[in-house]
Design a protein around this motif. Structure first.
Motif, mmCIF file in Angstrom:
data_model
loop_
_atom_site.group_PDB
_atom_site.id
_atom_site.type_symbol
_atom_site.label_atom_id
_atom_site.label_comp_id
_atom_site.label_asym_id
_atom_site.label_seq_id
_atom_site.Cartn_x
_atom_site.Cartn_y
_atom_site.Cartn_z
ATOM 1 N N ASN A 66 0.849 -1.183 0.000
ATOM 2 C CA ASN A 66 0.000 0.000 0.000
ATOM 3 C C ASN A 66 0.890 1.241 0.000
ATOM 4 O O ASN A 66 2.112 1.153 0.204
ATOM 5 N N LEU A 67 0.291 2.403 -0.225
ATOM 6 C CA LEU A 67 1.087 3.621 -0.360
ATOM 7 C C LEU A 67 1.778 4.018 0.939
ATOM 8 O O LEU A 67 2.848 4.636 0.912
ATOM 9 N N ASP A 95 -2.402 2.302 -5.022
ATOM 10 C CA ASP A 95 -2.525 1.754 -3.674
ATOM 11 C C ASP A 95 -2.925 0.282 -3.742
ATOM 12 O O ASP A 95 -3.256 -0.245 -4.813
ATOM 13 N N TRP A 99 -7.699 -0.816 -0.728
ATOM 14 C CA TRP A 99 -7.631 0.399 0.085
ATOM 15 C C TRP A 99 -8.666 1.460 -0.299
ATOM 16 O O TRP A 99 -9.205 2.134 0.586
ATOM 17 N N LEU A 107 -5.516 6.075 1.634
ATOM 18 C CA LEU A 107 -5.278 6.386 0.223
ATOM 19 C C LEU A 107 -5.150 7.889 0.029
ATOM 20 O O LEU A 107 -4.217 8.364 -0.637
#
Length: 245
Positions: A66-67, A95, A99, A107
């Protein structure tokens, strides 16, 4: 006479050389397996080989990332360092696929941070708006709306891959875009993704396509990364031309 001929030939050679030069766009993908499945980065490069604009891609990925993990350098990721130490025209951020539905605040928070960071490096931020999973197509609107909202707030460009998938499934459900896990893309799905990015970045699509795409390994040996039918290619082209503006 010889001097005049030499100048003419030099001018002619430079003109031909300039005419044969192509624009190049350097792109970094910051994401996860939705980037590296079926060699998306290489496919974009191969498809644009026949175009006036060549897209050269690099990726910073790890499965399921994920980011937040990218931003904080977890799991061995060095996305921020790559952005800071390299020269890209575009950086695409994506992402974790769930998410936008389950962790929208994350996000928005890390997406905004990345977009600002990308712009400070001199590149343009693009958002990879992904697709709903095979068994939950009704979630596509949530995913698309989340990325569109982030793009508006962060001054980024959305690549509406998920919308391309939704239209493709609506038009012809027999065109299988999914891997057997119902989440990742099949080869055809990756081709549709690649065309979506090419159209958004260059504003157009190639006039001609190969049905077989090969790549070279470090030893110079070729290996096949994708094979498609003309019907599949034209189907994807029609979908992308309808969705991606």
């Amino acid at each position: 006479m010889k001097k005049g001929l030499t100048i003419f030939l030099l001018f002619f050679s430079v003109s031909v050389f300039a005419k044969n030069q192509r624009d190049t766009v350097r792109v970094l993908f910051v994401g996860n397996s939705y980037v590296y499945y079926n060699n998306l980065a290489q496919m974009i490069g191969l498809i644009t080989d026949s175009m006036d604009t060549k897209i050269i891609c690099r990726k910073s990925t790890v499965g399921g990332a994920n980011l937040g993990e990218h931003w904080n350098g977890l799991r061995g990721l060095q996305s921020k360092e790559i952005i800071a130490n390299s020269k890209f025209d575009i950086v695409v951020v994506q992402d974790n696929s769930m998410w936008p539905i389950q962790h929208k605040d994350s996000l928005f928070y890390f997406g905004q941070l990345f977009c600002n960071y990308i712009k400070s490096s001199g590149a343009k931020p693009y958002l990879y708006s992904t697709w709903a999973r095979e068994k939950t197509p009704e979630t596509q609107s949530q995913i698309s709306e989340a990325y569109e909202s982030l793009a508006k707030d962060a001054g980024a460009t959305v690549v509406p891959v998920g919308d391309s998938w939704a239209l493709a499934r609506q038009k012809n459900a027999s065109m299988n875009l999914f891997h057997t896990d119902g989440s990742h893309p099949s080869s055809l799905g990756t081709f549709l993704i690649a065309l979506s990015f090419i159209k958004k970045i260059t504003g157009t699509l190639p006039k001609k396509y190969a049905t077989v795409y090969n790549y070279f390994d470090r030893d110079g040996e070729t290996f096949r990364i994708m094979q498609l039918t003309n019907e599949e290619i034209q189907f994807c082209v029609a979908v992308v031309n309808e969705i991606v503006q």
